[in-house]
Design a protein around this motif. Structure first.
Motif, PDB file in Angstrom:
ATOM      1  N   ARG A 113     -23.314  -4.033  45.688  1.00  0.00           N
ATOM      2  CA  ARG A 113     -25.275  -3.216  44.739  1.00  0.00           C
ATOM      3  C   ARG A 113     -25.060  -2.076  45.043  1.00  0.00           C
ATOM      4  O   ARG A 113     -25.488  -1.597  43.710  1.00  0.00           O
ATOM      5  N   VAL A 114     -25.249  -1.588  46.457  1.00  0.00           N
ATOM      6  CA  VAL A 114     -25.047   0.152  45.927  1.00  0.00           C
ATOM      7  C   VAL A 114     -23.931   0.860  45.085  1.00  0.00           C
ATOM      8  O   VAL A 114     -24.120   2.053  44.832  1.00  0.00           O
ATOM      9  N   ALA A 115     -22.651   0.302  45.175  1.00  0.00           N
ATOM     10  CA  ALA A 115     -22.057   0.857  44.190  1.00  0.00           C
ATOM     11  C   ALA A 115     -22.398   0.989  42.499  1.00  0.00           C
ATOM     12  O   ALA A 115     -21.806   1.756  42.512  1.00  0.00           O
ATOM     13  N   LEU A 116     -22.492  -0.054  42.277  1.00  0.00           N
ATOM     14  CA  LEU A 116     -23.472   0.020  41.388  1.00  0.00           C
ATOM     15  C   LEU A 116     -24.163   0.539  41.000  1.00  0.00           C
ATOM     16  O   LEU A 116     -24.166   2.168  39.958  1.00  0.00           O
ATOM     17  N   GLY A 117     -25.181   1.397  42.182  1.00  0.00           N
ATOM     18  CA  GLY A 117     -26.876   1.899  42.118  1.00  0.00           C
ATOM     19  C   GLY A 117     -26.038   3.336  41.332  1.00  0.00           C
ATOM     20  O   GLY A 117     -26.748   4.243  41.690  1.00  0.00           O
ATOM     21  N   ILE A 118     -24.609   3.430  42.590  1.00  0.00           N
ATOM     22  CA  ILE A 118     -24.425   4.734  42.562  1.00  0.00           C
ATOM     23  C   ILE A 118     -23.631   5.071  41.010  1.00  0.00           C
ATOM     24  O   ILE A 118     -23.590   6.559  40.620  1.00  0.00           O
ATOM     25  N   LEU A 119     -23.059   4.299  40.549  1.00  0.00           N
ATOM     26  CA  LEU A 119     -22.525   4.272  39.007  1.00  0.00           C
ATOM     27  C   LEU A 119     -23.508   5.143  38.318  1.00  0.00           C
ATOM     28  O   LEU A 119     -23.602   4.961  36.931  1.00  0.00           O
ATOM     29  N   SER A 120     -24.402   4.101  38.029  1.00  0.00           N
ATOM     30  CA  SER A 120     -26.120   4.305  37.302  1.00  0.00           C
ATOM     31  C   SER A 120     -26.265   5.496  37.782  1.00  0.00           C
ATOM     32  O   SER A 120     -27.646   6.264  36.517  1.00  0.00           O
ATOM     33  N   GLY A 121     -25.964   6.448  38.360  1.00  0.00           N
ATOM     34  CA  GLY A 121     -27.297   7.063  38.916  1.00  0.00           C
ATOM     35  C   GLY A 121     -26.591   9.005  38.814  1.00  0.00           C
ATOM     36  O   GLY A 121     -26.623   9.894  38.604  1.00  0.00           O
ATOM     37  N   GLY A 122     -25.047   8.572  38.246  1.00  0.00           N
ATOM     38  CA  GLY A 122     -23.578   9.278  38.307  1.00  0.00           C
ATOM     39  C   GLY A 122     -22.902   9.427  37.241  1.00  0.00           C
ATOM     40  O   GLY A 122     -21.878   8.511  37.908  1.00  0.00           O
ATOM     41  N   SER A 123     -21.998   9.768  36.729  1.00  0.00           N
ATOM     42  CA  SER A 123     -20.612   9.489  35.961  1.00  0.00           C
ATOM     43  C   SER A 123     -19.583   9.819  37.269  1.00  0.00           C
ATOM     44  O   SER A 123     -19.971  10.148  38.338  1.00  0.00           O
ATOM     45  N   PRO A 124     -18.249   8.728  36.523  1.00  0.00           N
ATOM     46  CA  PRO A 124     -17.501   8.862  37.748  1.00  0.00           C
ATOM     47  C   PRO A 124     -17.195  10.375  38.005  1.00  0.00           C
ATOM     48  O   PRO A 124     -16.610  11.026  38.947  1.00  0.00           O
ATOM     49  N   GLU A 125     -16.532  11.269  36.571  1.00  0.00           N
ATOM     50  CA  GLU A 125     -16.015  12.330  37.331  1.00  0.00           C
ATOM     51  C   GLU A 125     -17.450  13.449  38.025  1.00  0.00           C
ATOM     52  O   GLU A 125     -16.448  14.240  38.874  1.00  0.00           O
ATOM     53  N   GLY A 126     -18.583  13.187  37.857  1.00  0.00           N
ATOM     54  CA  GLY A 126     -19.695  13.732  38.959  1.00  0.00           C
ATOM     55  C   GLY A 126     -19.862  13.415  40.302  1.00  0.00           C
ATOM     56  O   GLY A 126     -19.176  14.339  41.294  1.00  0.00           O
ATOM     57  N   VAL A 127     -19.785  12.175  40.289  1.00  0.00           N
ATOM     58  CA  VAL A 127     -19.182  11.540  41.843  1.00  0.00           C
ATOM     59  C   VAL A 127     -17.884  12.208  42.453  1.00  0.00           C
ATOM     60  O   VAL A 127     -18.028  12.299  43.796  1.00  0.00           O
ATOM     61  N   VAL A 128     -16.804  11.709  41.462  1.00  0.00           N
ATOM     62  CA  VAL A 128     -15.794  12.756  42.562  1.00  0.00           C
ATOM     63  C   VAL A 128     -15.560  14.035  42.826  1.00  0.00           C
ATOM     64  O   VAL A 128     -14.623  14.141  44.224  1.00  0.00           O
ATOM     65  N   THR A 129     -16.557  14.499  41.530  1.00  0.00           N
ATOM     66  CA  THR A 129     -16.046  15.676  41.861  1.00  0.00           C
ATOM     67  C   THR A 129     -17.181  16.489  43.106  1.00  0.00           C
ATOM     68  O   THR A 129     -16.530  17.249  43.977  1.00  0.00           O
ATOM     69  N   ALA A 130     -18.232  15.758  43.330  1.00  0.00           N
ATOM     70  CA  ALA A 130     -18.642  15.694  44.648  1.00  0.00           C
ATOM     71  C   ALA A 130     -18.244  15.208  45.496  1.00  0.00           C
ATOM     72  O   ALA A 130     -18.513  16.087  46.490  1.00  0.00           O
ATOM     73  N   ILE A 131     -17.420  14.236  45.483  1.00  0.00           N
ATOM     74  CA  ILE A 131     -16.957  14.196  47.200  1.00  0.00           C
ATOM     75  C   ILE A 131     -15.634  15.552  47.081  1.00  0.00           C
ATOM     76  O   ILE A 131     -14.907  15.268  48.244  1.00  0.00           O
ATOM     77  N   TYR A 132     -14.810  15.468  46.073  1.00  0.00           N
ATOM     78  CA  TYR A 132     -14.002  16.584  46.257  1.00  0.00           C
ATOM     79  C   TYR A 132     -14.696  17.896  46.821  1.00  0.00           C
ATOM     80  O   TYR A 132     -14.146  18.762  47.549  1.00  0.00           O
ATOM     81  N   GLU A 179     -16.913  17.740  48.804  1.00  0.00           N
ATOM     82  CA  GLU A 179     -18.608  17.741  49.458  1.00  0.00           C
ATOM     83  C   GLU A 179     -19.749  17.694  49.573  1.00  0.00           C
ATOM     84  O   GLU A 179     -20.135  18.238  50.423  1.00  0.00           O
ATOM     85  N   ASN A 180     -19.902  17.916  48.127  1.00  0.00           N
ATOM     86  CA  ASN A 180     -21.280  18.158  47.663  1.00  0.00           C
ATOM     87  C   ASN A 180     -22.199  16.392  48.515  1.00  0.00           C
ATOM     88  O   ASN A 180     -22.501  16.013  47.315  1.00  0.00           O
ATOM     89  N   ILE A 181     -22.682  16.715  49.227  1.00  0.00           N
ATOM     90  CA  ILE A 181     -23.600  15.727  49.798  1.00  0.00           C
ATOM     91  C   ILE A 181     -25.414  15.790  49.210  1.00  0.00           C
ATOM     92  O   ILE A 181     -25.794  14.766  49.311  1.00  0.00           O
ATOM     93  N   THR A 182     -25.350  17.067  48.744  1.00  0.00           N
ATOM     94  CA  THR A 182     -27.044  17.560  48.121  1.00  0.00           C
ATOM     95  C   THR A 182     -26.892  16.522  46.946  1.00  0.00           C
ATOM     96  O   THR A 182     -27.625  15.284  46.501  1.00  0.00           O
ATOM     97  N   PHE A 183     -25.388  16.888  46.117  1.00  0.00           N
ATOM     98  CA  PHE A 183     -25.631  15.822  45.392  1.00  0.00           C
ATOM     99  C   PHE A 183     -25.321  13.757  45.222  1.00  0.00           C
ATOM    100  O   PHE A 183     -26.193  13.216  44.861  1.00  0.00           O
ATOM    101  N   LEU A 184     -24.516  13.978  46.624  1.00  0.00           N
ATOM    102  CA  LEU A 184     -24.080  12.526  46.776  1.00  0.00           C
ATOM    103  C   LEU A 184     -25.958  11.450  47.263  1.00  0.00           C
ATOM    104  O   LEU A 184     -25.679  10.181  47.136  1.00  0.00           O
TER     105      LEU A 184
END
Length: 204
Positions: A82-101, A103-108
């Motif tokens: 359910r949390v993973a679905l929420g993550i995907l509803s709030g950001g595109s895959p590219e956005g989430v992956v880039t934020a992880i690369y 280390e953009n905690i503000t975005f996440l």
């Protein structure tokens, strides 16, 4: 494991769609079910078949990237489906992956259900495991991760452009905005407003 479903969508709810597979209706939980409502005829939904002692569920996505990222996210301690679905509803895959690369905690931490500790865990656990997800946009620098926050109450132009790209007319959008504008809050993202708008357009 069920990897994908192909068939017509016969029903939508806030959290899921029903796909008709030769007379059998499969309930598939999605990040944004209403995004499917413009699809006519057969659709392909890439799925994750989730099984535990007290539940058997299907989670579905329009792209392989979302499917792959979902599977990586649920490997992180503290992130369930359910949390993973929420993550995907709030950001595109590219956005989430880039934020992880990056280390953009503000975005996440602006993603639904993600606090600072979970964001840090996502970075630690996934930074070296996301190859192949959104690489074409990330490596070329064509994507800059961001979540549009409605700090000034003016995300509607961005949402409107997205809805027009889906085929909605100016008349339809002007009509729903008269109701929707009373339901936009200061901390809403463009994605939040998009979901409400799609629901209104679907239900009439």
């Amino acid at each position: 494991m069920i990897d994908f479903l192909r068939g017509p969508i016969v029903h939508l709810e806030n959290e899921y769609v029903i796909v008709d597979m030769q007379g059998i209706g499969y309930r598939v939980f999605c990040p944004n079910p209403y995004a499917w409502m413009k699809e006519a005829g057969e659709v392909t939904i890439y799925t994750h078949h989730y099984v535990r002692e007290d539940a058997i569920q299907l989670f579905g996505f329009p792209t392989r990237d979302e499917q792959k990222l979902f599977r990586k996210l649920i490997e992180v301690s503290g992130i369930g489906p359910r949390v993973a679905l929420g993550i995907l509803s709030g950001g595109s895959p590219e956005g989430v992956v880039t934020a992880i690369y990056q280390e953009n905690i503000t975005f996440l931490t602006k993603l639904p259900g993600i606090g600072k500790k979970t964001a840090q865990r996502m970075i630690l656990d996934l930074k070296d495991k996301l190859g192949g997800i959104g690489d074409s946009l990330i490596t070329t620098g064509l994507f800059a991760p961001a979540i549009s926050t409605n700090t000034s109450g003016e995300v509607w132009p961005e949402v409107r452009d997205g809805l027009k790209a889906l085929g909605y007319t100016d008349t339809e959008l002007d009509r729903i905005w008269q109701t929707l504008k009373h339901e936009v809050f200061p901390d809403d993202t463009a994605d939040d407003v998009m979901k409400r708008a799609l629901k209104m357009l679907y239900t009439g």
